[in-house]
Scaffold this active site. Structure first.
Site, PDB file in Angstrom:
ATOM      1  N   HIS A 363       3.140   4.173  -0.663  1.00 30.73           N
ATOM      2  CA  HIS A 363       3.009   4.297   0.742  1.00 30.73           C
ATOM      3  C   HIS A 363       1.532   3.830   1.114  1.00 30.73           C
ATOM      4  CE1 HIS A 363       1.111   8.163   0.442  1.00 30.73           C
ATOM      5  NE2 HIS A 363       0.243   7.798   1.522  1.00 30.73           N
ATOM      6  N   ARG A 470       8.218   3.600  10.885  1.00 30.29           N
ATOM      7  CA  ARG A 470       8.455   4.807   9.978  1.00 30.29           C
ATOM      8  C   ARG A 470       7.735   5.904  10.777  1.00 30.29           C
ATOM      9  NH1 ARG A 470       7.010   0.298   6.150  1.00 30.29           N
ATOM     10  NH2 ARG A 470       8.604   0.370   4.406  1.00 30.29           N
ATOM     11  N   ARG A 506      12.831   5.316  12.921  1.00 36.41           N
ATOM     12  CA  ARG A 506      13.618   5.782  11.863  1.00 36.41           C
ATOM     13  C   ARG A 506      13.256   7.452  11.943  1.00 36.41           C
ATOM     14  NH1 ARG A 506      12.521   3.671   5.902  1.00 36.41           N
ATOM     15  NH2 ARG A 506      10.611   4.986   6.330  1.00 36.41           N
ATOM     16  N   GLU A 604      20.097   1.940   1.687  1.00 39.70           N
ATOM     17  CA  GLU A 604      19.043   1.808   0.640  1.00 39.70           C
ATOM     18  C   GLU A 604      19.400   2.466  -0.693  1.00 39.70           C
ATOM     19  OE1 GLU A 604      15.581   3.351   2.255  1.00 39.70           O
ATOM     20  OE2 GLU A 604      16.553   4.987   3.297  1.00 39.70           O
ATOM     21  N   ASN A 627      13.681  -2.159  -0.358  1.00 38.45           N
ATOM     22  CA  ASN A 627      12.719  -1.048  -1.018  1.00 38.45           C
ATOM     23  C   ASN A 627      13.213  -0.023  -2.299  1.00 38.45           C
ATOM     24  OD1 ASN A 627      11.074  -2.729   0.296  1.00 38.45           O
ATOM     25  ND2 ASN A 627      10.178  -1.154   1.420  1.00 38.45           N
ATOM     26  N   ASP A 628      14.357   0.526  -1.379  1.00 36.47           N
ATOM     27  CA  ASP A 628      14.899   1.824  -2.221  1.00 36.47           C
ATOM     28  C   ASP A 628      15.990   1.290  -2.874  1.00 36.47           C
ATOM     29  OD1 ASP A 628      13.329   4.212  -2.073  1.00 36.47           O
ATOM     30  OD2 ASP A 628      13.644   4.100   0.014  1.00 36.47           O
ATOM     31  N   ARG A 638       9.628   3.021  -7.934  1.00 32.61           N
ATOM     32  CA  ARG A 638       9.058   1.776  -6.892  1.00 32.61           C
ATOM     33  C   ARG A 638       7.545   2.226  -6.848  1.00 32.61           C
ATOM     34  NH1 ARG A 638      10.923   3.022  -0.740  1.00 32.61           N
ATOM     35  NH2 ARG A 638       8.678   2.654  -0.233  1.00 32.61           N
ATOM     36  N   CYS A 675      15.236  -4.590   6.089  1.00 27.85           N
ATOM     37  CA  CYS A 675      13.816  -3.858   6.897  1.00 27.85           C
ATOM     38  C   CYS A 675      12.950  -3.838   5.609  1.00 27.85           C
ATOM     39  CB  CYS A 675      13.759  -2.647   7.481  1.00 27.85           C
ATOM     40  SG  CYS A 675      14.761  -1.342   6.869  1.00 27.85           S
TER      41      CYS A 675
HETATM   42  C1  PEP Z   1      13.279   0.606   2.181  1.00 29.76           C
HETATM   43  O1  PEP Z   1      13.391   1.423   1.447  1.00 29.76           O
HETATM   44  O2  PEP Z   1      13.692  -0.609   1.970  1.00 29.76           O
HETATM   45  C2  PEP Z   1      12.474   0.933   3.682  1.00 29.76           C
HETATM   46  C3  PEP Z   1      12.262  -0.141   4.478  1.00 29.76           C
HETATM   47  O3  PEP Z   1      12.068   2.220   3.513  1.00 29.76           O
HETATM   48  P1  PEP Z   1      10.648   2.736   2.796  1.00 29.76           P
HETATM   49  O4  PEP Z   1       9.960   1.597   2.141  1.00 29.76           O
HETATM   50  O5  PEP Z   1       9.998   3.566   3.932  1.00 29.76           O
HETATM   51  O6  PEP Z   1      11.400   3.762   1.989  1.00 29.76           O
HETATM   52 MG    MG Z   2      13.499   3.383   2.178  1.00 32.13          MG
END
Ligand code: PEP
Ligand code: MG
Length: 755
Positions: A363, A470, A506, A604, A627-628, A638, A675
């Site tokens: 984060h 977020r 979200r 995700e 991302n996830d 990650r 996203c």
């Molecule tokens: C993702 O997982 O791609 C996403 C946008 O959410 P976050 O990065 O906040 O987990």
């Molecule tokens: Mg995510």
């Protein structure tokens, strides 16, 4: 053996520098194994050789002088084969290479073990004995085990540049320290450690008869920390809404606690040195709180310890030394970083961020990206204080930093920064133009946000709204769960700032690396644990409060869209929709003129991807969280720098999954947004456009570059690129295809080849 091993590792770990660590290693191994000699050779990749760096038993004059070619001798053979070599009579081995300076005549038995870390041979550890004999399996196991430990110590030394200093002391060219790319961009500044922490446990038991001056020093330190906290809280003002600054108030309250002050003064009056008296008062409270079962109280223990360190730092620095960062551009360097750490530096001075832990999707990196600050993550363990005040270059594209760069490296980066600045100015002209392909196909391009301060950057970027807000960031910088009204205020400001453009909010997605200071979750595998929707469905009171705040904030603006994170089953979505309906119903009954906003599902997790159709039918839109999705598809954490090299959202399996989601989302008549950070990568954005994605959400700083890329291709070209990419077998080949396409389209300037 295990005990000996443990002690060696402990002593080596405590060694002040690399050469002492190597000397301890060889001496201890020689004694423990009762062998004639133990030697370490380090690989010098620049000069393709192995250098004898420490020995117990061979000629000590050979240290640093004897170099064997990469493939020379038995040492070269061990490195080549990357496995132990156990030879009863070394001089008779065909690869034996006699080196007169080391005086190894009379040694026959040879056991060499490679020092390997992350598949890379860093050196060779050798033991030799005078008899002609094979080393037994217990000896081999011992040396292999110790080699694994030594390799990890060496790896840190390599990262910090220490091995390079030993191998080539005359080479003045600055070596890059390699970490993980966190947020794009390049920055220069002075290493700034957020309140360099003095350690309470290190304060000696000292007496002092100077009661008056000790008391005065103590009062001055308390006042200085109070002032520091006030300033930090003021500095946060542009960064956070006022309601989120409670953290500092709590610190100030703790600091003015009578009993803490009285106990310290009592200690001073009993003849103790002020730091000693303060240590005792603080640690007594810490121990009490740590014993508490309650997670809230144990978190307070950490807060008191932190406060204790801050005061101690002032007590030790004395009245004249102020620990504030020097004026000028600062690069914050810390092990882990929180929003409160970021406040250690005025925003206009914050040039870059270096975080020793974490990875591109931690984060902190996401925050850095949102703020447009270059960041490098996951540099590994290194002594922070050593770098304080030094000049540092942060290369957020390649995940590199240069400490005390030489003039050539500095000039090279200065030029790069000038080019970047010119490009940013140039791209500003695209602000009011649509994200439209050359043949007129428009794809909405949204920005992402986490804090209210992101509003300005998102608006300036020319984004068409917020594609992912977020909400958890607002929860993370507080001391307790925000009330419905506090949330309402924040959400209302966000929606009003963009109306009539959409804002996709979200619901709370904590867990993984996003933890709340007031609600700690201890798990072995947090990314596979209680996160996102799993947490909120287990806490409907928190979830419904948030939904109510969102729905109320949307009254008469009507630009809200709600997005549910981490959905893995259809039941979860059904339950979330049921709670949304409940919140909606409650508000209507209370007389609020609410409307039902469009609701989306984040795809995700692979299970959600495979159920895209079923989920899509229950929702109004989908948003792919690559991302996830990448982490769960590739089984790569990650947030773990060690496996960051394996994390790639261009992996063919990820691309195929995204293609499947788009196809099935469309088959159910639902639009598909993307996203994840992938949308901020100009090449990937063109690829996604070609794959049929309906909109993209990128960090505000990336929006102009992505828009430039979209405007440089025709829709047909993007589709052809996607067709070709989906046939490729490796992420590297896909990256190559995209980079070539960007260069051909005249966007070479934003192609940053990976390290
Ligand atoms: C993702 O997982 O791609 C996403 C946008 O959410 P976050 O990065 O906040 O987990
Ligand atoms: Mg995510």
């Amino acid at each position: 053996m295990l005990e000996i091993l443990r002690r060696i590792v402990q002593d080596v770990g405590a060694a002040p520098d690399l050469s002492s660590a190597l000397a301890i290693t060889v001496n201890r191994i020689r004694a423990a194994m009762k062998v004639a000699a133990c030697t370490v050779y380090l690989a010098d990749e620049d000069n393709r050789s192995h250098v004898l760096m420490a020995t117990a038993g061979l000629n000590p004059q050979a240290v640093g002088r004897v170099r064997l070619g990469h493939h020379q001798g038995l040492v070269g053979l061990v490195a080549e084969r990357q496995e132990p070599l156990n030879v009863a009579d070394a001089p008779r081995h065909p690869r034996f290479h006699p080196v007169c300076e080391v005086c190894e005549e009379g040694y026959h038995a040879f056991l060499g073990v490679p020092l390997i870390q992350y598949r890379r041979v860093l050196g060779v550890l050798v033991v030799q004995d005078s008899a002609v004999r094979q080393f037994d399996s217990e000896e081999v196991d011992f040396l292999v085990t110790i080699a694994a430990q030594l390799a990890s110590i060496l790896n840190h030394a390599i990262l910090s540049g220490a091995t390079q200093e030993l191998l080539n002391p005359l080479n003045t060219h600055t070596r890059a320290l390699q970490g993980v790319a966190g947020a794009p961009g390049v920055a220069m500044g002075a290493v700034t450690i957020p309140h360099l922490l003095a350690d309470l446990d290190d304060v000696p038991d000292r007496l002092s008869q100077e009661v008056a001056s000790e008391e005065a020093a103590f009062h001055a330190a308390i006042a200085a920390v109070e002032q520091e906290l006030r300033e930090a809280s003021d500095r946060l003002a542009p960064l956070l809404p006022p309601t989120e600054q409670a953290l500092f108030t709590v610190y100030r309250m703790m600091l003015s606690s009578d009993s803490l002050i009285e106990d310290t003064l009592g200690g001073i009056r009993a003849g103790r040195w002020a730091p000693t008296a303060w240590r005792d008062a603080v640690l007594a409270r810490v121990r009490l709180l740590e014993q508490a079962e309650d997670s809230y109280l144990s978190t307070r223990a950490e807060d008191i310890r932190d406060l204790g360190r801050r005061v101690l730092q002032h007590l030790r620095a004395g009245p004249d030394q102020h620990p504030h960062p020097a004026a000028g551009r600062c690069v914050l360097v810390a092990e882990d970083m929180s929003v409160a750490h970021l406040a250690a530096v005025p925003p206009e001075q914050l040039a870059g961020i270096v975080c020793l832990r974490g990875s591109a999707l931690s984060h902190v990196a996401l925050l850095a990206r949102a703020m447009g600050i270059p960041a490098v993550m996951g540099l590994g363990d290194r002594p922070l204080g050593r770098f304080e005040g030094s000049d540092i270059i942060v290369d957020g594209y390649h995940g590199r930093v240069y400490v005390n760069p030489d003039p050539a490296t500095r000039a090279e980066y200065r030029q790069l920064m000038d080019t970047e600045a010119a490009l940013t100015v140039g791209l500003g002209k695209l602000r009011d133009l649509p994200a439209e392909t050359q043949d007129g196909y428009h794809i909405p391009l949204y920005a992402k946000a986490g804090l209210l301060t992101d509003i300005a950057a998102a608006r300036d970027s020319g984004a068409e709204g917020i594609g992912l807000y977020r909400t958890e960031f607002a929860y993370m910088v507080r001391e307790s769960f925000p009330s419905e009204d506090e949330q309402y205020q924040i959400y209302r400001r966000m929606l009003a700032a963009f109306a009539p453009q959409p804002v996709v909010m979200r619901t709370l997605d904590i867990g993984g690396d996003k933890t709340l200071p007031y609600f700690t979750i201890e798990e072995n595998n947090p990314f596979l644990g209680w996160r996102g929707m799993r947490f909120t469905l287990d806490h409907p009171e928190i979830f419904v409060t948030q939904l109510r705040a969102m729905l109320r904030a949307n009254v008469e603006l009507d630009n809200l869209r709600i997005l549910f994170p981490m959905i893995t089953t259809v039941e979860e979505l059904d339950e979330a929709l049921r709670l949304l309906a409940r919140a909606d119903q409650e508000l209507r009954e209370e007389g609020w003129p609410v409307t039902r906003p469009p609701v989306g599902v984040m795809i995700e997790v692979p299970s959600a991807a495979w159920q895209t159709g079923q989920l899509a039918r229950r929702a109004d839109f989908l948003s792919v969280g690559t991302n996830d999705l990448t982490q769960y598809t590739l089984a790569v954490d990650r947030d773990n720098a060690r496996v960051a090299g394996l994390y790639d959202n261009l992996h063919p399996a990820v691309l195929k999954t995204v293609a499947y989601i788009i196809e099935n989302g469309h088959r159910s008549g639902r639009p598909v947004n993307l996203c994840g950070e992938m949308a901020a990568d100009p090449g990937a954005a063109v690829l996604l456009l070609g794959m049929g994605v309906d909109s993209l959400s990128a960090s505000a700083t990336s929006v102009p570059r992505v828009k430039w890329a979209i405007r440089s291709f025709s829709h047909a070209e993007a589709r052809e690129l996607a067709r070709q990419a989906l046939e490729l077998e490796t992420a590297r080949a896909v990256r190559q295809l995209l980079n070539d396409a960007l260069r051909r389209a005249g966007l070479g300037e934003i192609v940053h080849e990976s390290a």
